[in-house]
Design an enzyme around this catalytic site. Structure first.
Site, short mmCIF file in Angstrom:
data_model
loop_
_atom_site.label_atom_id
_atom_site.label_comp_id
_atom_site.label_asym_id
_atom_site.label_seq_id
_atom_site.Cartn_x
_atom_site.Cartn_y
_atom_site.Cartn_z
N TYR A 155 0.84 -1.20 0.00
CA TYR A 155 0.00 0.00 0.00
C TYR A 155 0.88 1.25 0.00
O TYR A 155 0.91 1.98 -0.96
CB TYR A 155 -0.96 -0.02 1.19
N SER A 235 -6.39 1.21 -4.51
CA SER A 235 -6.47 2.64 -4.21
C SER A 235 -5.06 3.25 -4.32
O SER A 235 -4.48 3.23 -5.40
CB SER A 235 -7.09 2.85 -2.82
N ASP A 319 -17.63 4.28 -7.96
CA ASP A 319 -16.57 4.65 -7.03
C ASP A 319 -16.45 6.16 -6.99
O ASP A 319 -16.01 6.79 -7.95
CB ASP A 319 -15.25 4.02 -7.48
N HIS A 354 -15.96 1.97 -3.98
CA HIS A 354 -14.51 1.85 -3.79
C HIS A 354 -14.11 0.51 -3.17
O HIS A 354 -12.93 0.19 -3.13
CB HIS A 354 -14.02 3.01 -2.91
#
Length: 382
Positions: A155, A235, A319, A354
């Site tokens: 991430y 993301s 989203d 999302h």
């Protein structure tokens, strides 16, 4: 800190437990003790103090684990907490602080034998000397023959930490002999503010470099090879996957970017994108910032030619966090420039956003498509 409500001015505050090297996640008071939940090398560490702030002892936790939801029992020296590892679903444990004993209060029944698997943590030295922790999960007794299907996750942003925790979606991957790797790269909150800031703004390339180092480590240590290595992130993690696939397309066989931020020059113009500028900077801040963002923006750096991982972009039509236009533009540009034989596809979920709130059926269909896509392109039977 201890504060007297009758004299609340900051000059009257009393420090009880000083700041320590590790990140303090939570602290709760029992009748006689303070139980502090620290994060040490991404793992939870429970420390017990008396109410004067004097250290008493550590609560021994088995394995590489994560603890959350500390709950003391009023007027007793007893706490409850959630305990989970990569291979054990979240349990509710009770700890008696006087007797220093631990009991299982609730353990979910899951058709998965944690004893068949092992988790290790290694530290990889980055170019600037930083020690990047990497968690590795797999069946016990696998051969380090360089041929294990490996899924590398990351991430690397917004001070977010993905600690050890059980994820049922990974069970098929592990049961089919796969290796799961969680790279705790810069940009997260694993070691406090410096670790976070070290992966933001004009330090963002460090995030990608750390992730690439983790991939190279798995290959160098004979866990896998570039034909059996998949990368995944969502993301801000989708940005990560897009950037490293561009920078090292030779290193990965499969890329799974989900709901990613792919246009770093215009992200601030859509929905909540303006709020991410503290991590990324904006292209209209300065010419220097424009050039830095342009240099790694996934949309603007797709290499032309025949070398690129098999790619399955995933997004959803509703989203409103990372608008699907990011993924639409990215896959259109990739399909235009890529000249090889690996499939480069997009999967667009309808009536979804999302990620949070998807019904279980939708989650199962999506993860089945991802694993099937990865295994097919790795040539793995499952």
């Amino acid at each position: 800190m201890a504060i007297n409500p009758d004299q609340p001015a900051i000059d009257n505050w009393e420090e009880i437990i000083p700041e320590r090297k590790n990140v303090l996640k939570d602290i709760e008071l029992t009748e006689a003790y303070a139980v502090a939940n620290y994060m040490q090398d991404v793992q939870s560490q429970l420390k017990v103090f008396n109410k004067k702030g004097e250290f008493q002892y550590d609560i021994e936790l088995p394995g590489i684990a994560s603890v959350s939801s500390l709950k003391p029992v009023k007027d007793q020296n007893r706490v409850y907490f959630n305990y989970t590892t990569y291979t054990k679903p979240s349990q509710v444990l009770a700890y008696d602080l006087d007797e220093q004993t631990i009991e299982e209060e609730f353990t979910p029944e899951v058709d998965f034998n944690a004893d068949d698997y092992e988790t290790t943590m290694v530290f990889i030295e980055a170019q600037d000397g930083a020690q990047v922790p990497v968690s590795i999960v797999h069946k016990k007794g696998i051969e380090l023959n360089g041929n294990n299907p490996t899924l590398l996750y990351g991430y690397g942003g917004f001070n977010v930490v993905y600690p050890p925790r059980f994820d049922a979606r990974l069970v098929p991957w592990l049961e089919n002999g796969g290796v799961y790797v969680n790279a705790h790269i810069r940009g997260g909150g694993e070691y406090g503010d410096d670790w976070y800031r070290g992966g933001t703004l004009m330090n963002k390339q460090r995030v990608f470099d750390d992730f690439i180092l983790a991939a190279e480590y798995m290959i160098d240590q004979n866990y896998t090879n570039p034909e059996k290595l998949a990368i995944m992130g969502g993301s801000n993690g989708g940005l990560l996957v897009g950037a490293v696939a561009n920078q090292r397309p030779d290193l990965f066989k499969v890329a799974l970017p989900a709901v990613g931020v792919m246009d770093m020059l215009r992200y601030q113009n859509f929905t909540i994108g303006w709020a991410w500028a503290g991590d990324y900077g904006r292209s209209d801040d300065s010419a220097e910032m424009f050039n830095y963002l342009y240099a790694y923006s996934p949309l603007h750096n797709i290499p032309e030619g025949e070398i690129f991982p098999a790619t399955l972009v995933t997004t959803a039509d509703h989203d409103d966090r990372v608008v699907p236009a990011h993924s639409f533009k990215y896959i259109a540009t990739l399909q235009e420039k890529y000249e090889g034989n690996n499939p480069v596809l997009i999967r667009i979920e309808t009536k979804a956003g999302h990620g949070a709130g998807k019904p279980l059926s939708m989650q199962i269909e999506e993860v089945a498509d991802k694993w099937a896509f990865a295994w097919y392109n790795m040539g793995v039977s499952y």
